[in-house]
Design a protein around this motif. Sequence first.
Motif, PDB file in Angstrom:
ATOM      1  N   ILE A 142       0.856  -1.183   0.000  1.00  0.00           N
ATOM      2  CA  ILE A 142       0.000   0.000   0.000  1.00  0.00           C
ATOM      3  C   ILE A 142       0.890   1.230   0.000  1.00  0.00           C
ATOM      4  CG2 ILE A 142      -1.798   1.276   1.215  1.00  0.00           C
ATOM      5  CD1 ILE A 142      -2.648  -1.449   0.038  1.00  0.00           C
ATOM      6  N   ASP A 143       0.720   2.067  -1.000  1.00  0.00           N
ATOM      7  CA  ASP A 143       1.460   3.317  -1.092  1.00  0.00           C
ATOM      8  C   ASP A 143       0.455   4.433  -1.339  1.00  0.00           C
ATOM      9  OD1 ASP A 143       2.940   5.592  -2.278  1.00  0.00           O
ATOM     10  OD2 ASP A 143       4.655   4.237  -2.125  1.00  0.00           O
ATOM     11  N   PRO A 144       0.196   5.289  -0.338  1.00  0.00           N
ATOM     12  CA  PRO A 144      -0.818   6.335  -0.494  1.00  0.00           C
ATOM     13  C   PRO A 144      -0.569   7.250  -1.678  1.00  0.00           C
ATOM     14  CG  PRO A 144      -0.172   6.117   1.806  1.00  0.00           C
ATOM     15  CD  PRO A 144       0.781   5.286   1.016  1.00  0.00           C
ATOM     16  N   ASP A 145       0.699   7.387  -2.078  1.00  0.00           N
ATOM     17  CA  ASP A 145       1.036   8.221  -3.237  1.00  0.00           C
ATOM     18  C   ASP A 145       0.985   7.439  -4.547  1.00  0.00           C
ATOM     19  OD1 ASP A 145       1.552  10.445  -1.573  1.00  0.00           O
ATOM     20  OD2 ASP A 145       3.585   9.700  -1.190  1.00  0.00           O
ATOM     21  N   PHE A 146       0.710   6.166  -4.453  1.00  0.00           N
ATOM     22  CA  PHE A 146       0.698   5.260  -5.601  1.00  0.00           C
ATOM     23  C   PHE A 146       1.988   5.395  -6.408  1.00  0.00           C
ATOM     24  CE2 PHE A 146      -1.268   3.155  -9.384  1.00  0.00           C
ATOM     25  CZ  PHE A 146      -1.632   1.993  -8.722  1.00  0.00           C
ATOM     26  N   ASP A 147       3.086   5.365  -5.670  1.00  0.00           N
ATOM     27  CA  ASP A 147       4.413   5.410  -6.285  1.00  0.00           C
ATOM     28  C   ASP A 147       4.819   3.966  -6.593  1.00  0.00           C
ATOM     29  OD1 ASP A 147       7.227   5.433  -6.753  1.00  0.00           O
ATOM     30  OD2 ASP A 147       7.383   7.366  -5.735  1.00  0.00           O
ATOM     31  N   ALA A 188       7.636  -1.197  -5.860  1.00  0.00           N
ATOM     32  CA  ALA A 188       8.268  -2.375  -6.472  1.00  0.00           C
ATOM     33  C   ALA A 188       9.510  -2.811  -5.707  1.00  0.00           C
ATOM     34  CB  ALA A 188       8.631  -2.080  -7.920  1.00  0.00           C
ATOM     35  N   GLN A 189      10.121  -1.898  -4.954  1.00  0.00           N
ATOM     36  CA  GLN A 189      11.277  -2.208  -4.106  1.00  0.00           C
ATOM     37  C   GLN A 189      12.397  -2.894  -4.889  1.00  0.00           C
ATOM     38  OE1 GLN A 189       9.284  -4.451  -1.015  1.00  0.00           O
ATOM     39  NE2 GLN A 189       8.714  -2.591   0.100  1.00  0.00           N
TER      40      GLN A 189
END
Length: 297
Positions: A149-154, A159-160
């Motif tokens: 979950i990434d609130p900024d949708f980065d 993907a790390q």
Amino acid sequence: MTPLKNGLFYGLGLAALVGASLRHRIGGYRNPTDFSPDDWPKAIAHVIDIVADWRRHLDAADGRLPSLAGLDVLELGPGATLGTGVLLVGLGARSYRAVDAFALADHTPAAFYRVLADAELPDEVDRVRLREAADALDGGLTDPVAYVIDPDFDIVRAAQGKRFDLIVSNAAFEHFDDIDRVLAHITQVARPGATLVAGVDFQTHTRGVRGSDPNSIYRFSPDLYRSLAFPGQPNRCRPADYLRSLERLGWIDAECRAVAVADEEYRDWSTDGLHEAYRDDGASMDVLTGMVLARMP
């Protein structure tokens, strides 16, 4: 009668849009489907249908459904469950990572995936591997199924450092505020030869008018539509917008295959009631849902 009819549907659509804006601003973005996530039979059938659609649109040279064996898969905006990921692993994918801005799938109990494992599935599904994926997810492991979950949708950050062979989504791209940014991100995490398969619902998502006026959201000016923005509001991007962005980013064989199209009678009376930006042939307003495909060279 056409101007009168369009005026009526403009008013109905505006009322529906105002209602959706208020509802989402107050209650937040919760359920991306038109059925309850607690309705497991429908949710499981939905998962199976989504994966089947993706596979049908992945061209295989010999006409058979393509193998997913050994692929690393990225899904954007999986929605209320990670069932697609568990099923893809059962079909041979090496790994699956889902990225979302909202933790919708956190509310799905582990038992759902065990019920999925016992459902009627394609013959080639490895149920042992599918159950192992479900158990790993229940145990909090991130292999072979990961949920970020990434609130900024980065997507690059989410993907790390991993890269992917297959990038998929279903009825998610139309909710992304900036498709150019999202496509640029997936370009960075796609391996050479990677494939994008994205189902896009170009219609209004407001259930009260969707059946009679599926292009309702395209009636309004950009300023009016933005003034009623809410999380998950359809972005009103059309097939050509996706294709231009993909081609600019270096993807090849980009296309939007129409899945559902508006009938001629509806197009005849409704087109004059759309905002001017959506009246010409380049907007492809006959396409209600489609599958956007492209490949990295």
